[in-house]
Write a protein that holds these residues in place. Structure first.
Motif, PDB file in Angstrom:
ATOM      1  N   GLY A  19      32.294  29.956  19.083  1.00  0.00           N
ATOM      2  CA  GLY A  19      33.029  29.124  20.033  1.00  0.00           C
ATOM      3  C   GLY A  19      33.321  29.879  21.319  1.00  0.00           C
ATOM      4  N   GLU A  20      33.680  31.153  21.198  1.00  0.00           N
ATOM      5  CA  GLU A  20      33.935  31.985  22.374  1.00  0.00           C
ATOM      6  C   GLU A  20      32.676  32.119  23.217  1.00  0.00           C
ATOM      7  OE1 GLU A  20      35.455  35.758  21.190  1.00  0.00           O
ATOM      8  OE2 GLU A  20      37.067  34.912  19.990  1.00  0.00           O
ATOM      9  N   VAL A  21      31.561  32.383  22.557  1.00  0.00           N
ATOM     10  CA  VAL A  21      30.293  32.581  23.268  1.00  0.00           C
ATOM     11  C   VAL A  21      29.860  31.292  23.947  1.00  0.00           C
ATOM     12  CG1 VAL A  21      27.851  33.138  22.989  1.00  0.00           C
ATOM     13  CG2 VAL A  21      29.575  34.447  21.737  1.00  0.00           C
ATOM     14  N   ARG A  22      29.909  30.187  23.219  1.00  0.00           N
ATOM     15  CA  ARG A  22      29.502  28.898  23.796  1.00  0.00           C
ATOM     16  C   ARG A  22      30.348  28.559  25.020  1.00  0.00           C
ATOM     17  NH1 ARG A  22      31.599  25.585  20.328  1.00  0.00           N
ATOM     18  NH2 ARG A  22      33.306  25.139  21.752  1.00  0.00           N
ATOM     19  N   SER A  23      31.659  28.733  24.908  1.00  0.00           N
ATOM     20  CA  SER A  23      32.560  28.412  26.008  1.00  0.00           C
ATOM     21  C   SER A  23      32.237  29.236  27.245  1.00  0.00           C
ATOM     22  CB  SER A  23      34.011  28.660  25.575  1.00  0.00           C
ATOM     23  OG  SER A  23      34.905  28.421  26.637  1.00  0.00           O
ATOM     24  N   ALA A  24      31.938  30.520  27.048  1.00  0.00           N
ATOM     25  CA  ALA A  24      31.626  31.399  28.184  1.00  0.00           C
ATOM     26  C   ALA A  24      30.360  30.939  28.904  1.00  0.00           C
ATOM     27  CB  ALA A  24      31.467  32.833  27.706  1.00  0.00           C
ATOM     28  N   PHE A  25      29.330  30.575  28.147  1.00  0.00           N
ATOM     29  CA  PHE A  25      28.082  30.151  28.777  1.00  0.00           C
ATOM     30  C   PHE A  25      28.226  28.770  29.421  1.00  0.00           C
ATOM     31  CE2 PHE A  25      25.868  33.123  25.647  1.00  0.00           C
ATOM     32  CZ  PHE A  25      25.759  34.114  26.600  1.00  0.00           C
ATOM     33  N   GLU A  26      29.016  27.895  28.814  1.00  0.00           N
ATOM     34  CA  GLU A  26      29.246  26.576  29.407  1.00  0.00           C
ATOM     35  C   GLU A  26      29.993  26.708  30.732  1.00  0.00           C
ATOM     36  OE1 GLU A  26      31.210  24.390  26.339  1.00  0.00           O
ATOM     37  OE2 GLU A  26      29.330  23.625  25.482  1.00  0.00           O
ATOM     38  N   THR A  27      30.956  27.618  30.765  1.00  0.00           N
ATOM     39  CA  THR A  27      31.693  27.855  32.005  1.00  0.00           C
ATOM     40  C   THR A  27      30.756  28.383  33.082  1.00  0.00           C
ATOM     41  OG1 THR A  27      33.756  28.319  30.822  1.00  0.00           O
ATOM     42  CG2 THR A  27      33.576  29.172  33.067  1.00  0.00           C
ATOM     43  N   SER A  82      28.514  40.716  30.036  1.00  0.00           N
ATOM     44  CA  SER A  82      29.913  40.342  30.209  1.00  0.00           C
ATOM     45  C   SER A  82      30.456  39.620  28.977  1.00  0.00           C
ATOM     46  CB  SER A  82      30.060  39.444  31.442  1.00  0.00           C
ATOM     47  OG  SER A  82      31.375  38.956  31.556  1.00  0.00           O
ATOM     48  N   VAL A  83      29.703  38.631  28.470  1.00  0.00           N
ATOM     49  CA  VAL A  83      30.155  37.853  27.320  1.00  0.00           C
ATOM     50  C   VAL A  83      30.210  38.720  26.064  1.00  0.00           C
ATOM     51  CG1 VAL A  83      29.598  35.928  25.791  1.00  0.00           C
ATOM     52  CG2 VAL A  83      29.344  35.673  28.264  1.00  0.00           C
ATOM     53  N   LEU A  84      29.140  39.467  25.805  1.00  0.00           N
ATOM     54  CA  LEU A  84      29.125  40.320  24.620  1.00  0.00           C
ATOM     55  C   LEU A  84      30.208  41.397  24.713  1.00  0.00           C
ATOM     56  CD1 LEU A  84      27.873  41.081  21.934  1.00  0.00           C
ATOM     57  CD2 LEU A  84      26.179  42.440  23.166  1.00  0.00           C
ATOM     58  N   GLY A  85      30.414  41.923  25.910  1.00  0.00           N
ATOM     59  CA  GLY A  85      31.453  42.922  26.095  1.00  0.00           C
ATOM     60  C   GLY A  85      32.825  42.387  25.734  1.00  0.00           C
ATOM     61  N   ARG A  86      33.108  41.124  26.112  1.00  0.00           N
ATOM     62  CA  ARG A  86      34.407  40.524  25.784  1.00  0.00           C
ATOM     63  C   ARG A  86      34.547  40.305  24.286  1.00  0.00           C
ATOM     64  NH1 ARG A  86      33.581  37.347  30.510  1.00  0.00           N
ATOM     65  NH2 ARG A  86      33.053  35.492  29.303  1.00  0.00           N
ATOM     66  N   VAL A  87      33.478  39.850  23.641  1.00  0.00           N
ATOM     67  CA  VAL A  87      33.524  39.612  22.198  1.00  0.00           C
ATOM     68  C   VAL A  87      33.779  40.921  21.451  1.00  0.00           C
ATOM     69  CG1 VAL A  87      32.147  38.944  20.191  1.00  0.00           C
ATOM     70  CG2 VAL A  87      32.084  37.543  22.258  1.00  0.00           C
ATOM     71  N   SER A 106      24.174  27.239  11.803  1.00  0.00           N
ATOM     72  CA  SER A 106      23.170  26.406  12.441  1.00  0.00           C
ATOM     73  C   SER A 106      23.785  25.557  13.549  1.00  0.00           C
ATOM     74  CB  SER A 106      22.501  25.504  11.393  1.00  0.00           C
ATOM     75  OG  SER A 106      21.554  24.646  12.000  1.00  0.00           O
ATOM     76  N   GLU A 107      24.925  24.954  13.273  1.00  0.00           N
ATOM     77  CA  GLU A 107      25.588  24.130  14.280  1.00  0.00           C
ATOM     78  C   GLU A 107      26.107  24.998  15.429  1.00  0.00           C
ATOM     79  OE1 GLU A 107      27.302  21.028  16.411  1.00  0.00           O
ATOM     80  OE2 GLU A 107      25.699  21.132  14.917  1.00  0.00           O
ATOM     81  N   GLY A 108      26.678  26.165  15.082  1.00  0.00           N
ATOM     82  CA  GLY A 108      27.193  27.049  16.115  1.00  0.00           C
ATOM     83  C   GLY A 108      26.113  27.535  17.050  1.00  0.00           C
ATOM     84  N   TYR A 109      24.993  27.970  16.483  1.00  0.00           N
ATOM     85  CA  TYR A 109      23.910  28.453  17.323  1.00  0.00           C
ATOM     86  C   TYR A 109      23.227  27.320  18.079  1.00  0.00           C
ATOM     87  CZ  TYR A 109      24.280  33.249  15.843  1.00  0.00           C
ATOM     88  OH  TYR A 109      24.747  34.522  15.646  1.00  0.00           O
ATOM     89  N   ARG A 110      23.255  26.114  17.526  1.00  0.00           N
ATOM     90  CA  ARG A 110      22.704  24.969  18.259  1.00  0.00           C
ATOM     91  C   ARG A 110      23.489  24.742  19.545  1.00  0.00           C
ATOM     92  NH1 ARG A 110      23.707  20.092  19.514  1.00  0.00           N
ATOM     93  NH2 ARG A 110      25.706  20.086  18.402  1.00  0.00           N
ATOM     94  N   THR A 111      24.815  24.832  19.460  1.00  0.00           N
ATOM     95  CA  THR A 111      25.628  24.607  20.651  1.00  0.00           C
ATOM     96  C   THR A 111      25.480  25.758  21.650  1.00  0.00           C
ATOM     97  OG1 THR A 111      27.601  25.604  19.619  1.00  0.00           O
ATOM     98  CG2 THR A 111      27.298  23.231  19.353  1.00  0.00           C
ATOM     99  N   VAL A 112      25.335  26.983  21.154  1.00  0.00           N
ATOM    100  CA  VAL A 112      25.110  28.121  22.055  1.00  0.00           C
ATOM    101  C   VAL A 112      23.757  27.982  22.747  1.00  0.00           C
ATOM    102  CG1 VAL A 112      24.734  30.617  22.170  1.00  0.00           C
ATOM    103  CG2 VAL A 112      26.616  29.709  20.796  1.00  0.00           C
ATOM    104  N   ARG A 113      22.732  27.592  21.986  1.00  0.00           N
ATOM    105  CA  ARG A 113      21.407  27.385  22.584  1.00  0.00           C
ATOM    106  C   ARG A 113      21.463  26.305  23.655  1.00  0.00           C
ATOM    107  NH1 ARG A 113      17.368  26.145  17.844  1.00  0.00           N
ATOM    108  NH2 ARG A 113      16.149  25.335  19.588  1.00  0.00           N
ATOM    109  N   ALA A 114      22.191  25.238  23.379  1.00  0.00           N
ATOM    110  CA  ALA A 114      22.293  24.143  24.350  1.00  0.00           C
ATOM    111  C   ALA A 114      22.992  24.621  25.625  1.00  0.00           C
ATOM    112  CB  ALA A 114      23.059  22.975  23.735  1.00  0.00           C
TER     113      ALA A 114
END
Length: 210
Positions: free
Chosen positions: A68-76, A92-97, A134-142
């Motif tokens: 969720g953190e990763v998806r939110s960062a990329f969506e932003t 930046s994203v991986l560093g925060r995680v 699977s669902e989490g990575y689907r949203t990150v991929r999107a």
């Protein structure tokens, strides 16, 4: 009876998730019992089961939180007028995680990379966890796909490559980097950033012979 504040509830939930993450990273999912988690968290069974029904729910919550953190960062980033380049954004994203979990260590080593490897090894035998991932990575991929489209529309990335192909490649690079940390020890995210930057700078043109 005094009401328990939301801040207290959130802190207790964090305490349980961090304890579970340490146990899973240290001993693996199957070798960890709920009693191990109770001991690590220094809480009673009633306090823990108020939040989570068992190990499956704990590990699903840990995975969902990170994705969720990763998806939110990329969506932003995708919503910005000029998002950072892929190498900068990934670092930046991986560093925060990683920074958010740097206090969790096993034998003096960061627990998070080991936890990621444990989670992946559990997928073949745990259908519920596989579905969560699977669902989490689907949203990150999107989210990454939308970001790639914004690069392409701005003329910053070649347009003849399918956005999802880039998304999958970037996710693979991050997962591989985390796996390397589990095997070889911590490494700054600058290593991944610099490697991606070098690959992105390649040209199809042959250098002049002279």
């Amino acid at each position: 009876m005094a009401r328990v504040s939301q801040a207290h509830l959130d802190a207790r939930r964090r305490q349980i998730l961090d304890a579970a993450a340490l146990c899973f990273a240290r001993n693996g999912f199957h070798a960890t019992s709920m009693q191990d988690v109770l001991k690590e968290a220094d809480l009673s069974a009633g306090a823990v089961y108020r939040y989570f029904s068992g190990k499956e729910e704990l590990i699903a919550a840990i995975v969902s939180e990170v994705l969720g953190e990763v998806r939110s960062a990329f969506e932003t980033a995708a919503g910005q007028s000029r998002p950072a380049s892929p190498d900068q954004l990934v670092a930046s994203v991986l560093g925060r995680v990683l920074s958010a979990r740097e206090s969790l260590t096993v034998d003096g080593m960061p627990a998070f990379p080991r936890l990621v490897v444990q989670v992946w090894s559990e997928i073949p035998r745990n259908e519920e966890l596989a579905a969560v991932l699977s669902e989490g990575y689907r949203t990150v991929r999107a989210a990454w796909g939308r970001l790639v489209k914004s690069y392409q529309e701005a003329g910053r990335m070649r347009a003849d490559v399918e956005p999802d192909h880039v998304a999958r490649t970037m996710i693979a690079a991050v997962l591989g980097f985390i796996a390397q940390q589990s095997l070889f020890g911590p490494a700054p995210v600058d290593v991944l950033r610099d490697g991606l930057r070098a690959l992105m700078s390649m040209s199809d043109d042959e250098p002049d012979a002279g």
